[in-house]
Design a protein around this motif. Structure first.
Motif, PDB file in Angstrom:
ATOM      1  N   GLN A  11     -37.172  10.298 -22.613  1.00 36.31           N
ATOM      2  CA  GLN A  11     -36.054  10.576 -23.523  1.00 36.31           C
ATOM      3  C   GLN A  11     -34.741  10.007 -22.988  1.00 36.31           C
ATOM      4  N   GLN A  54     -34.318   6.369 -24.012  1.00 38.19           N
ATOM      5  CA  GLN A  54     -34.467   5.985 -25.415  1.00 38.19           C
ATOM      6  C   GLN A  54     -33.357   5.040 -25.860  1.00 38.19           C
ATOM      7  N   THR A  55     -32.109   5.372 -25.506  1.00 42.30           N
ATOM      8  CA  THR A  55     -30.993   4.518 -25.942  1.00 42.30           C
ATOM      9  C   THR A  55     -31.091   3.133 -25.324  1.00 42.30           C
ATOM     10  N   SER A  65     -33.761   1.586 -24.111  1.00 40.33           N
ATOM     11  CA  SER A  65     -34.901   0.831 -24.627  1.00 40.33           C
ATOM     12  C   SER A  65     -34.703   0.440 -26.081  1.00 40.33           C
ATOM     13  N   ALA A  66     -34.041   1.325 -26.858  1.00 43.11           N
ATOM     14  CA  ALA A  66     -33.814   1.013 -28.273  1.00 43.11           C
ATOM     15  C   ALA A  66     -32.902  -0.190 -28.439  1.00 43.11           C
ATOM     16  N   THR A  88     -40.633  -0.173 -26.861  1.00 44.24           N
ATOM     17  CA  THR A  88     -41.325   1.103 -27.063  1.00 44.24           C
ATOM     18  C   THR A  88     -41.788   1.651 -25.718  1.00 44.24           C
TER      19      THR A  88
END
Length: 676
Positions: free
Chosen positions: A537, A540-541, A543-544, A549
């Motif tokens: 988590q 997430q930012t 990797s986004a 993924t």
């Protein structure tokens, strides 16, 4: 740029009105009615309601629209067996509500009849009825072929239904008699309100599917814009224009999803919901726009848009929406003419307010005015064709409201892009100056010892740079050089930079502690599955931003005994490296398993990989390496060296497998106890 947008807009208008002749499916592609067959009862002395298609070429001419004069029997539910016995028939234009063409109330029932003359050599054909208000039965050559709702003359037994109808005409059928019973006790418009269409079965099916695809496109586009505007509203200081524009997009999208050209997308997906509720959603979303549009203009141009008209529009919208909630469709549907008039007044209010802002040298007024003027022809045409003063309808355009709103959104998106472009150029100039300062500061520290040189280099470049960028942006914002809207553009980039900085600070803290106090191991029982999920988590930012993924296979109840802080530190650094050296659109997999040697944790990516020379020197404890990532991400080289040092204190091992151009896999082996 605005001239380019105008050229694009008028090109779109040309495409919309010229597409009638394309692909042989004009009415379902562009929303125009198809080729109309003149009823020979009007021009050749034959019986009313006959359509001669014997010489019609469906291959060449495409879909035919049965627009014209039909036989009409008011307040009579006739069947093919007894319709010829009724001598008291009249005529009516199709499409069109019967209450707008004669002295008939909209509540009631009637029977329609038409006869098609076809070539004996014609292929299998089908007829498409977009919708009939509000319950119906259809016979074809004496056979009942379909029924929508419950078509009962008694209001208590009657039940409306939103549905489109498709019936097949067998090949070689020379004459087709169509008898339609229509009953309406709930809708303000009654009967065959849209023109039936006829074509080859395969072609008609493709046309209907294409029409559904177009409607899905419009609804999906508007829902996407709704989500986009809502995100902007929460990110950019809760600017109210974004909220009102989002609600306008949502209202029009709901209307498109419920009833548009007979597709009934949502009612078909959820048929258990009552017809009346769908109608309340449809009309409520339309009536609410009377308030949303003036509120958007008022908050977009505060100080220029007058407040009292907004209060009036909001009050009218509240009254109309309340009427939708507490009454049935027959009552609140009659307010549609009032709604049309109010929408025209909202456009007048908008143009007046925008011109006032333009005269006051507002930079955004010109673009917004062009957007409003681009949308107005579509909205005006929609109002005209739905008005009772323009019946019978000899033409029909579809998707007008959606096209009008999308035309306006085109200018709105350009306005946002213009703001972002200016902000980006300002930030780029600022970053150039900051990089120059950082380089100068770094060169002054080259004479320091190894520890001090490493630490100060990290602090001055990799930590100070993003913080200085943030401070510089805030200084510019506080001076009024950029607006809140422009500031919001940098929010995601700032969050990503701070995530990287946070990981870097933790590396420095661990490294400093190891240099001053040595590595202290403290084993405890903890849930590796929860720890892995927390780490994923956190990334997430980051990797986004590269569309990467993150996957893992660790169960939620995977308990182990080890040093939680050290394992947290090691896994985070491994994932950070995997994301750093992965290509955009790739994936990183965290795989945990048990082996004879202990606990095996593997972090695998499909990134740039390493050659044999780099791989050989990678795990040497006396070497620290720093290489830029696939998006030019910077690093210190501390992370991997620290991971190796801490894993050795735990009695673990770290190994690497890599193929240049295909990716790497880091494997951690820990001799730890596990629990099922």
């Amino acid at each position: 740029m605005s001239k380019s947008i105008l050229r694009f807009y008028f090109l779109g208008l040309f495409f919309f009105f010229s597409i009638e002749s394309s692909e042989g499916q004009p009415e379902l592609i562009a929303g125009l009615s198809g080729n109309q067959i003149e009823p020979i009862g009007q021009f050749q002395g034959s019986k009313i309601g006959q359509f001669d298609l014997r010489n019609y070429n469906f291959e060449k001419d495409g879909q035919a629209s049965l627009t014209g004069i039909w036989e009409f029997h008011w307040r009579k539910m006739l069947t093919p067996d007894n319709i010829n016995l009724d001598k008291d028939s009249s005529s009516i234009h199709v499409p069109g509500s019967w209450h707008r063409q004669g002295n008939y109330p909209s509540k009631g029932y009637a029977t329609y009849r038409a006869t098609l003359l076809l070539s004996p050599n014609q292929p299998e054909l089908s007829m498409y009825f977009p919708y009939i208000n509000s319950a119906s039965r259809i016979w074809m050559n004496g056979r009942l072929v379909t029924e929508t709702g419950i078509a009962d003359v008694n209001e208590d037994g009657y039940k409306p239904q939103l549905a489109n109808i498709l019936v097949t005409i067998p090949s070689g059928t020379p004459v087709v008699e169509i008898v339609i019973q229509a009953v309406n006790y709930s809708y303000f418009s009654a009967g065959v309100s849209t023109a039936p269409r006829i074509d080859k079965t395969s072609t008609l099916f493709r046309s209907v599917e294409k029409a559904n695809g177009i409607e899905n496109f419009f609804a999906g586009s508007l829902m996407s814009m709704f989500i986009y505007q809502i995100i902007l509203y929460f990110l950019i200081g809760r600017e109210k224009p974004y909220l009102w524009l989002a609600l306008i997009c949502l209202g029009v999208a709901i209307r498109s999803l419920i009833v548009h050209g007979g597709s009934f997308l949502l009612p078909n997906i959820i048929p258990s919901i009552d017809w009346e509720l769908w109608k309340k959603l449809e009309f409520g979303s339309v009536y609410a726009v009377i308030a949303f549009f003036p509120l958007y203009i008022y908050h977009l141009f505060p100080g220029y848009a007058p407040k009292k008209p907004v209060i009036f529009f909001v009050a009218v919208a509240v009254i109309m929406c309340t009427t939708v909630i507490v009454t049935n469709q027959y009552i609140y549907g009659a307010l549609l003419e009032l709604c049309n008039g109010m929408l025209l007044l909202t456009f007048i209010y908008a143009i007046y307010s925008i011109l006032k802002a333009w005269r006051a040298k507002s930079n955004d007024a010109k673009i917004i005015l062009l957007g409003v003027l681009a949308a107005f022809p579509f909205i005006l045409t929609e109002i005209i064709q739905n008005s009772r003063f323009f019946y019978p309808k000899h033409f029909e355009f579809m998707y007008l409201v959606e096209l009008g709103l999308l035309a306006f959104l085109l200018f709105q998106v350009y306005l946002l892009a213009n703001h972002y472009g200016k902000a980006y150029r300002n930030l780029e100039s600022l970053n150039l100056n900051l990089e120059k300062i950082v380089t100068e500061r770094t060169s002054q520290l080259t004479t320091a010892n190894t520890v001090k040189d490493r630490l100060l280099s990290v602090m001055s470049h990799d930590i100070k740079s993003p913080l200085n960028s943030l401070r510089g942006i805030l200084q510019i914002y506080n001076k009024g050089s950029i607006s809140q809207q422009e500031f919001g553009h940098f929010a995601q980039h700032i969050e990503n930079d701070l995530s990287k900085t946070n990981l870097l600070v933790e590396n420095i803290v661990f490294w400093t502690a190891s240099q001053l106090k040595g590595v202290v191991v403290k084993k405890e029982k903890f849930n590796l599955g929860l720890l892995t999920e927390e780490i994923v988590q956190l990334f997430q930012t980051m990797s986004a931003s590269k569309q990467i993924t993150l996957n893992h296979n660790v169960p939620n109840d995977f308990m182990i005994i080890s040093d939680r802080n050290i394992l947290n530190f090691v896994i985070r650094n491994m994932i950070a490296n995997a994301v750093k050296f992965s290509f955009e659109g790739g994936e990183v997999n965290i795989i945990v398993s048990r082996s004879n040697e202990g606990l095996l944790i593997q972090i695998k990516d499909k990134g740039v990989g390493m050659n044999e020379i780099t791989l050989a020197s990678l795990l040497r404890p006396d070497r620290t390496m720093s290489t830029s990532g696939t998006s030019n991400e910077k690093g210190t080289g501390l992370g991997l060296a620290l991971c190796l040092e801490y894993l050795q204190k735990l009695g673990g091992q770290l190994s690497v497998e890599s193929i240049e151009g295909k990716g790497s896999m880091f494997s951690i082996v820990l001799p730890t106890e596990t629990e099922e």
